[in-house]
Design a protein around this motif. Structure first.
Motif, short mmCIF file in Angstrom:
data_model
loop_
_atom_site.label_atom_id
_atom_site.label_comp_id
_atom_site.label_asym_id
_atom_site.label_seq_id
_atom_site.Cartn_x
_atom_site.Cartn_y
_atom_site.Cartn_z
N CYS A 311 0.82 -1.22 0.00
CA CYS A 311 0.00 0.00 0.00
C CYS A 311 0.85 1.26 0.00
N ASN A 312 0.37 2.26 -0.72
CA ASN A 312 1.07 3.53 -0.83
C ASN A 312 0.70 4.44 0.35
N HIS A 313 1.14 4.04 1.52
CA HIS A 313 0.92 4.83 2.73
C HIS A 313 2.04 4.55 3.70
N ILE A 314 2.62 5.60 4.25
CA ILE A 314 3.65 5.44 5.28
C ILE A 314 3.26 6.30 6.49
N HIS A 315 3.14 5.63 7.64
CA HIS A 315 2.94 6.37 8.88
C HIS A 315 4.32 6.76 9.38
N LEU A 316 4.61 8.06 9.39
CA LEU A 316 5.96 8.55 9.62
C LEU A 316 5.96 9.57 10.76
N PRO A 317 6.00 9.11 12.00
CA PRO A 317 5.94 10.03 13.15
C PRO A 317 7.05 11.07 13.10
N VAL A 318 6.68 12.32 13.37
CA VAL A 318 7.68 13.39 13.39
C VAL A 318 7.83 13.96 14.79
N GLN A 319 6.73 14.05 15.55
CA GLN A 319 6.65 14.49 16.95
C GLN A 319 6.76 15.99 17.12
N SER A 320 7.58 16.68 16.33
CA SER A 320 7.68 18.13 16.42
C SER A 320 8.33 18.67 15.15
N GLY A 321 8.03 19.93 14.84
CA GLY A 321 8.67 20.57 13.71
C GLY A 321 9.85 21.43 14.12
N SER A 322 10.19 21.39 15.39
CA SER A 322 11.29 22.20 15.93
C SER A 322 12.52 21.34 16.16
N ASP A 323 13.65 21.73 15.61
CA ASP A 323 14.89 20.99 15.83
C ASP A 323 15.27 20.96 17.30
N ARG A 324 15.01 22.05 18.00
CA ARG A 324 15.34 22.08 19.42
C ARG A 324 14.52 21.06 20.20
N MET A 325 13.23 20.95 19.87
CA MET A 325 12.37 19.98 20.53
C MET A 325 12.76 18.55 20.17
N LEU A 326 13.10 18.34 18.91
CA LEU A 326 13.51 17.00 18.47
C LEU A 326 14.75 16.55 19.24
N LYS A 327 15.65 17.47 19.50
CA LYS A 327 16.85 17.13 20.27
C LYS A 327 16.48 16.81 21.72
N GLU A 328 15.57 17.59 22.30
CA GLU A 328 15.11 17.34 23.67
C GLU A 328 14.41 15.98 23.77
N MET A 329 13.72 15.60 22.73
CA MET A 329 13.01 14.32 22.70
C MET A 329 13.93 13.15 22.37
N ASN A 330 15.19 13.45 22.04
CA ASN A 330 16.18 12.45 21.61
C ASN A 330 15.74 11.73 20.33
N ARG A 331 15.05 12.48 19.47
CA ARG A 331 14.75 11.95 18.15
C ARG A 331 16.02 12.02 17.32
N ARG A 335 14.62 18.36 11.45
CA ARG A 335 13.47 18.80 10.65
C ARG A 335 13.77 18.68 9.15
N GLU A 336 14.93 19.16 8.73
CA GLU A 336 15.27 19.15 7.31
C GLU A 336 15.51 17.74 6.80
N GLU A 337 16.09 16.88 7.63
CA GLU A 337 16.25 15.48 7.23
C GLU A 337 14.89 14.82 7.02
N TYR A 338 13.95 15.17 7.87
CA TYR A 338 12.59 14.63 7.75
C TYR A 338 11.94 15.11 6.45
N VAL A 339 12.03 16.40 6.19
CA VAL A 339 11.44 16.96 4.96
C VAL A 339 12.09 16.34 3.73
N ALA A 340 13.41 16.16 3.77
CA ALA A 340 14.11 15.55 2.64
C ALA A 340 13.64 14.11 2.42
N LEU A 341 13.37 13.39 3.51
CA LEU A 341 12.87 12.03 3.40
C LEU A 341 11.50 12.00 2.73
#
Length: 493
Positions: A311-331, A335-341
């Motif tokens: 199926c042409n569907h991917i569930h792709l959790p991002v959790q936040s659009g903020s790089d600072r928050m992503l770092k705090e969450m240990n993701r 953000r840009e790597e996610y957009v590029a993906l």
């Protein structure tokens, strides 16, 4: 699996079919019943709470206990053994389980022979409290200890409390054929991994389900083939993080570097497993959940594009659009790597639907962090999503080291803004199907109109259309003539 509570769950593409990491509110507390096995004399009452992995685990437990002389019942008062498969992910689920345990024990006072056990994530985290301090259960069984149930039951029968919450390095239950419980006979989950290595600061899964290990691909394909022979039309390959699937003969993923040269050379990754599954059953729809942005490879995307039944569907959790928050969450993505993906996915599969998980109000989140999230959503325009406001859960790194400092009213306001924007984007995505033909797998009668069938497209969007001569399990070409934010409306061709 998401580890925050009291959130608002919005699924504007499908309200009934939830995947791993997502709590399906319609199934919480579902009593699981299967056909009685002749000769079995004991009765099992089992309820499940939490995500799809917990419901899948209940099917494994039912299979084990069927061989121990138990048939299931949906009447609590008749049960010899009462089990509740629990979730430690949201406080709401945990409090509900506690209320159910009170109910079980009220019945137990009338029927003292009845035994009560707690399974799953909550069992692992609260073993001492449930068994020793509060003394409200007879048995506590962690997610990796279900094969020990026969021994634990003997302990209970002999008047002793029983507990096994040891986390395993290799248990995948690949040798147990799950008993399919409470399903529609059309779609099924197939577990491919257990545990998680990611250590996101909001998540308790690595501590309740252990480190990540993968299941033997042969046993996975055997299970998929069995489901196909039983008439199932769609399966979802299920795991905490399916894209990091890696089979090299058994063992933890983190120990792969210690494997022999031959084991490393002959290992099976997720792209290969996905291809094996698609080739094994070309007439069966294949889904997978959940993906992690840091782990999904370009090979997986190319495999999706290669096989029409994936199926042409991917569930792709991002959790936040903020790089600072992503770092705090240990993701482990920016953000840009996610957009590029996402751009790469659309380059290879132009019509691939993308859905998200989003947390708002994580510790230290500022208004600018929130705006970054809204901006990311505008860039992606997700088909649908699951959105929550953060609330601290015991056992996580965030609860140990971070102060839950975003005011509740601020969390609620930000969540409302995220949900409203997602609904706008969902409407935009569903309108794009107007006038187009889609393939719908019929799953059930429409809840709003008994004269219509309800099913899902390969993009995981609910579609309804007049019944005519079709039946559940049929694949039907449907031309879309109208839509709501959540649903496509059309006519069979």
């Amino acid at each position: 699996m998401l580890n925050f509570i009291e959130g608002i769950l919005i699924d504007v593409a499908r309200l009934q079919h939830m995947e791993e990491k997502v709590i399906d509110e319609t199934k919480q507390g579902e009593t699981l019943v299967l056909d009685a096995k002749e000769g079995n004399t004991k009765k099992l009452f089992i309820e499940s709470y939490g995500c799809a992995m917990n419901f899948s685990d209940s099917e494994i437990v039912a299979s084990i206990l069927t061989k121990e002389g138990f048939n299931t019942t949906n009447t609590l008062e008749d049960a010899d053994l009462v089990l509740v498969n629990t979730c430690s992910i949201r406080d709401k689920a945990e409090q509900t389980v506690r209320k159910r345990l009170e109910k079980y024990n009220a019945v137990k006072r009338i029927n003292p022979k009845m035994k009560v056990g707690v399974l799953g994530c909550m069992a692992e985290r609260l073993k001492s409290k449930l068994l020793e301090e509060e003394k409200i259960v007879d048995m506590v069984v962690g997610p990796d200890a279900y094969k020990d149930l026969p021994n634990l039951l003997k302990e209970v029968d002999e008047g002793r409390d029983a507990v096994n919450v040891v986390l395993s390095k290799d248990e995948t239950y690949g040798d147990i054929a799950p008993v399919r419980l409470g399903g529609n006979g059309i779609t099924a989950f197939v577990s491919i991994t257990r545990g998680c290595d990611n250590m996101c600061t909001f998540c308790v899964v690595p501590f309740t389900r252990g480190r990540e290990r993968s299941r033997d691909p042969k046993s996975i394909i055997e299970e998929v083939n069995t489901l196909a022979n039983q008439g199932y039309k769609e399966i979802t390959l299920l795991g905490q993080n399916v894209d990091s699937y890696l089979w090299y003969g058994g063992g933890l993923k983190k120990d792969f570097k210690k494997a022999s040269a031959m084991q490393q050379a002959t290992a099976t990754d997720f792209a290969q497993l996905l291809e094996m599954t698609a080739k094994a059953q070309p007439n069966m729809r294949i889904r997978f959940s959940t993906s992690n942005p840091q782990d999904i490879s370009e090979d997986v995307i190319h495999t999706m594009a290669k096989y029409q039944n994936i199926c042409n569907h991917i569930h792709l959790p991002v959790q936040s659009g903020s790089d600072r928050m992503l770092k705090e969450m240990n993701r482990q993505h920016t953000r840009e790597e996610y957009v590029a993906l996402v751009k790469k996915i659309w380059e290879i599969i132009p019509d691939c639907a993308i859905s998200q998980d989003m947390i708002t109000g994580f510790p230290t989140e500022t208004e600018q962090d929130h705006k970054d999230t809204l901006d990311l959503m505008e860039r992606i325009k997700y088909n649908f999503g699951y959105m929550y406001k953060y609330s601290e859960r015991p056992g996580t790194m965030a609860s140990r080291k971070m102060e839950d400092d975003v005011p509740e009213e601020t969390k609620k306001r930000r969540l409302t803004e995220i949900v409203d924007l997602q609904q706008k984007h969902s409407a935009y995505r569903t309108k794009a199907f107007l006038g187009k033909e889609v393939e719908v797998l019929i799953e059930r009668e429409s809840k709003k109109n008994k004269e219509e069938w309800s099913g899902r497209t390969q993009h995981n969007i609910v579609a309804v259309f007049p019944k005519m001569h079709y039946k559940p399990g049929d694949f039907v070409k449907v031309k879309i003539t109208n839509c709501t934010t959540a649903t496509l409306i059309g006519e069979a061709i």
